[in-house]
Design an enzyme around this catalytic site. Structure first.
Site, PDB file in Angstrom:
ATOM      1  N   LYS A  99      59.530  61.418  -7.566  1.00  0.00           N
ATOM      2  CA  LYS A  99      60.786  61.399  -6.797  1.00  0.00           C
ATOM      3  C   LYS A  99      61.487  62.761  -6.743  1.00  0.00           C
ATOM      4  O   LYS A  99      62.642  62.862  -6.330  1.00  0.00           O
ATOM      5  CB  LYS A  99      61.777  60.334  -7.300  1.00  0.00           C
ATOM      6  CG  LYS A  99      61.275  58.917  -7.368  1.00  0.00           C
ATOM      7  CD  LYS A  99      60.385  58.515  -6.229  1.00  0.00           C
ATOM      8  CE  LYS A  99      61.075  58.414  -4.899  1.00  0.00           C
ATOM      9  NZ  LYS A  99      60.067  58.210  -3.804  1.00  0.00           N
ATOM     10  N   GLY A 309      63.274  59.436   1.383  1.00  0.00           N
ATOM     11  CA  GLY A 309      64.646  59.594   1.854  1.00  0.00           C
ATOM     12  C   GLY A 309      65.347  58.245   2.006  1.00  0.00           C
ATOM     13  O   GLY A 309      65.989  57.982   3.020  1.00  0.00           O
ATOM     14  N   ARG A 310      65.208  57.402   0.982  1.00  0.00           N
ATOM     15  CA  ARG A 310      65.873  56.086   1.020  1.00  0.00           C
ATOM     16  C   ARG A 310      67.361  56.240   0.714  1.00  0.00           C
ATOM     17  O   ARG A 310      67.775  57.189   0.046  1.00  0.00           O
ATOM     18  CB  ARG A 310      65.268  55.161  -0.037  1.00  0.00           C
ATOM     19  CG  ARG A 310      63.806  54.864   0.149  1.00  0.00           C
ATOM     20  CD  ARG A 310      63.368  53.867  -0.928  1.00  0.00           C
ATOM     21  NE  ARG A 310      61.974  53.499  -0.747  1.00  0.00           N
ATOM     22  CZ  ARG A 310      60.979  54.013  -1.452  1.00  0.00           C
ATOM     23  NH1 ARG A 310      61.212  54.915  -2.381  1.00  0.00           N
ATOM     24  NH2 ARG A 310      59.733  53.633  -1.233  1.00  0.00           N
TER      25      ARG A 310
HETATM   26  P1  A3P Z   1      64.863  59.877  -1.949  1.00  0.00           P
HETATM   27  O1  A3P Z   1      64.040  58.793  -1.362  1.00  0.00           O
HETATM   28  O2  A3P Z   1      65.522  59.503  -3.214  1.00  0.00           O
HETATM   29  O3  A3P Z   1      65.829  60.486  -0.989  1.00  0.00           O
HETATM   30  P2  A3P Z   1      58.533  62.080  -3.861  1.00  0.00           P
HETATM   31  O4  A3P Z   1      57.736  62.526  -2.681  1.00  0.00           O
HETATM   32  O5  A3P Z   1      58.228  62.894  -5.089  1.00  0.00           O
HETATM   33  O6  A3P Z   1      58.440  60.613  -4.078  1.00  0.00           O
HETATM   34  O7  A3P Z   1      60.039  62.401  -3.564  1.00  0.00           O
HETATM   35  C1  A3P Z   1      60.779  61.696  -2.606  1.00  0.00           C
HETATM   36  C2  A3P Z   1      62.014  62.471  -2.294  1.00  0.00           C
HETATM   37  O8  A3P Z   1      61.690  63.596  -1.494  1.00  0.00           O
HETATM   38  C3  A3P Z   1      63.015  61.702  -1.467  1.00  0.00           C
HETATM   39  O9  A3P Z   1      63.877  61.061  -2.388  1.00  0.00           O
HETATM   40  C4  A3P Z   1      63.684  62.775  -0.621  1.00  0.00           C
HETATM   41  O10 A3P Z   1      65.034  62.977  -0.946  1.00  0.00           O
HETATM   42  C5  A3P Z   1      62.901  64.044  -0.944  1.00  0.00           C
HETATM   43  N1  A3P Z   1      62.618  64.899   0.212  1.00  0.00           N
HETATM   44  C6  A3P Z   1      62.615  66.243   0.160  1.00  0.00           C
HETATM   45  N2  A3P Z   1      62.379  66.761   1.348  1.00  0.00           N
HETATM   46  C7  A3P Z   1      62.219  65.732   2.196  1.00  0.00           C
HETATM   47  C8  A3P Z   1      61.932  65.661   3.585  1.00  0.00           C
HETATM   48  N3  A3P Z   1      61.786  66.775   4.315  1.00  0.00           N
HETATM   49  N4  A3P Z   1      61.813  64.444   4.155  1.00  0.00           N
HETATM   50  C9  A3P Z   1      61.972  63.327   3.409  1.00  0.00           C
HETATM   51  N5  A3P Z   1      62.246  63.336   2.078  1.00  0.00           N
HETATM   52  C10 A3P Z   1      62.370  64.535   1.469  1.00  0.00           C
END
Ligand code: A3P
Length: 345
Positions: A99, A309-310
């Protein structure tokens, strides 16, 4: 008398002419010899080893179309052989943190023409069954690439799994390790949100974040809860440091990757010894998504899936403060070890 002088002059001219022709013939022969010497010591071998800047990036950019076709299963064995394509073990791994923005980081690095990503999380080093399959199984999971490219995979479970540092060390003790972190409390909420969504999808009920994160008997932070433990970055990093020197790690600011990705990506390019090729053109803010999306070229762009991006649930502010206070000393240690300071509370 005059006749004798003329004969002498002709003789001198003949000698001079012969000398001149001889010299010309010698020079021609010498140059020819030099030419023939070249294959013994080819010019190429005398050039310095190509620096990363000399990677033929334009060619690679062009050839990525072929790699794409291979991923879709449209390339023949002949094409693979002809283009000298290989499946390489990763030269860099995004080891975590779950995350933290691991998917976004991998996809954004993949914008670089010299980078090829393993699309799926392989879970080779953290899953005993996979690990038992051996290194050739792992290599077989890697995408095809050109030999000048570097392969990157991401499996965020690596960061927190006990056996992983030693296993990676055994594969390649000089591998480059990327860790993307976010403010620890936000990361814990994000972690919870992902699990909550999974439960809801299966029509299951789940506890509130506050209930999981605070031990009701002691009213202290529940350190047994995985989302809390994962956010104690320094504890995990210290295990890794038993195997790898700190210089082999690069810490990415996951919060900045969300709001302003380019500078973070440029730091990673430098860490990976890649010429700077990802530009603002490759990243555009999509207001509907609320995140930066990726532009590969004039026709191909994409945003990350909706699972990235939830919307996070509201958390009791007193619990947030308690968590932030709990993480504070661990964060200080993390800054000290890594040399990278964040404005975390
Ligand atoms: P949230 O869902 O809490 O917002 P991972 O890929 O390690 O699971 O991390 C997910 C997180 O990546 C998301 O957390 C989001 O905030 C972040 N993130 C960073 N850049 C992003 C992007 N360009 N588009 C979507 N999410 C992004």
């Amino acid at each position: 008398m005059l006749f004798k002088q003329q004969a002498l002059l002709r003789q001198k001219l003949f000698v001079l002419g012969s000398l001149a022709i001889g010299s010309v013939l010698y020079l021609v022969a010498r140059v020819g010899t030099l030419d023939r010497l070249q294959p013994i010591c080819p010019v190429d071998s005398r050039l310095p080893t190509p620096e990363p800047e000399q990677i033929p990036l334009r060619t690679l950019q062009f050839k990525r179309g072929l790699l794409h076709e291979i991923r879709k299963g449209n390339a023949t064995k002949e094409q693979i052989r002809l283009h000298n394509l290989v499946q390489q073990l990763p030269q860099a791994i995004i080891i975590g943190v779950r995350k933290g923005g691991t998917r976004a980081l991998l996809e954004m690095l993949n914008l670089h023409p010299a980078v090829v990503k393993a699309s799926q999380e392989i879970h080779f080093f953290d899953n005993d069954q996979n690990y038992a399959r051996g290194i050739d199984w792992y290599r077989g999971k890697m995408p095809f690439s050109f030999p000048q490219q570097i392969t990157i995979e991401k499996s965020p479970a690596y960061f927190i799994t006990e056996e992983v540092p030693e296993r990676i060390f055994k594969m390649n003790s000089s591998i480059k390790l990327l860790i993307i972190v976010r403010e620890p409390t936000t990361r814990a909420v994000s972690d919870y949100t992902q699990v909550l969504e999974g439960k809801e999808r299966k029509n299951k009920t789940y506890h509130k974040f506050e209930k999981l994160v605070i031990d009701t008997n002691t009213c202290e932070v529940n350190t047994k809860y995985k989302a809390v433990r994962t956010s104690i970055y320094t504890k995990h990093l210290e295990r890794w440091l038993k195997y790898f020197p700190v210089e082999q790690f690069h810490i990415v600011d996951g919060d900045r990757l969300i709001t302003d990705p380019l500078p973070e990506l440029q730091l990673v390019e430098r860490f990976l010894n890649l010429p700077s090729r990802i530009s603002q053109y490759n990243l555009y803010f999509n207001a509907t998504r609320g995140f930066y999306c990726l532009r590969f070229n004039i026709v191909f762009n994409k945003c990350l899936a909706g699972s990235k991006g939830r919307t996070h649930p509201e958390v009791d502010p007193s619990v947030v403060t308690k968590l932030q206070k709990f993480f504070h000393p661990f964060n200080q240690k993390f800054y000290q070890i890594t040399g990278r300071t964040f404005n975390w509370p």
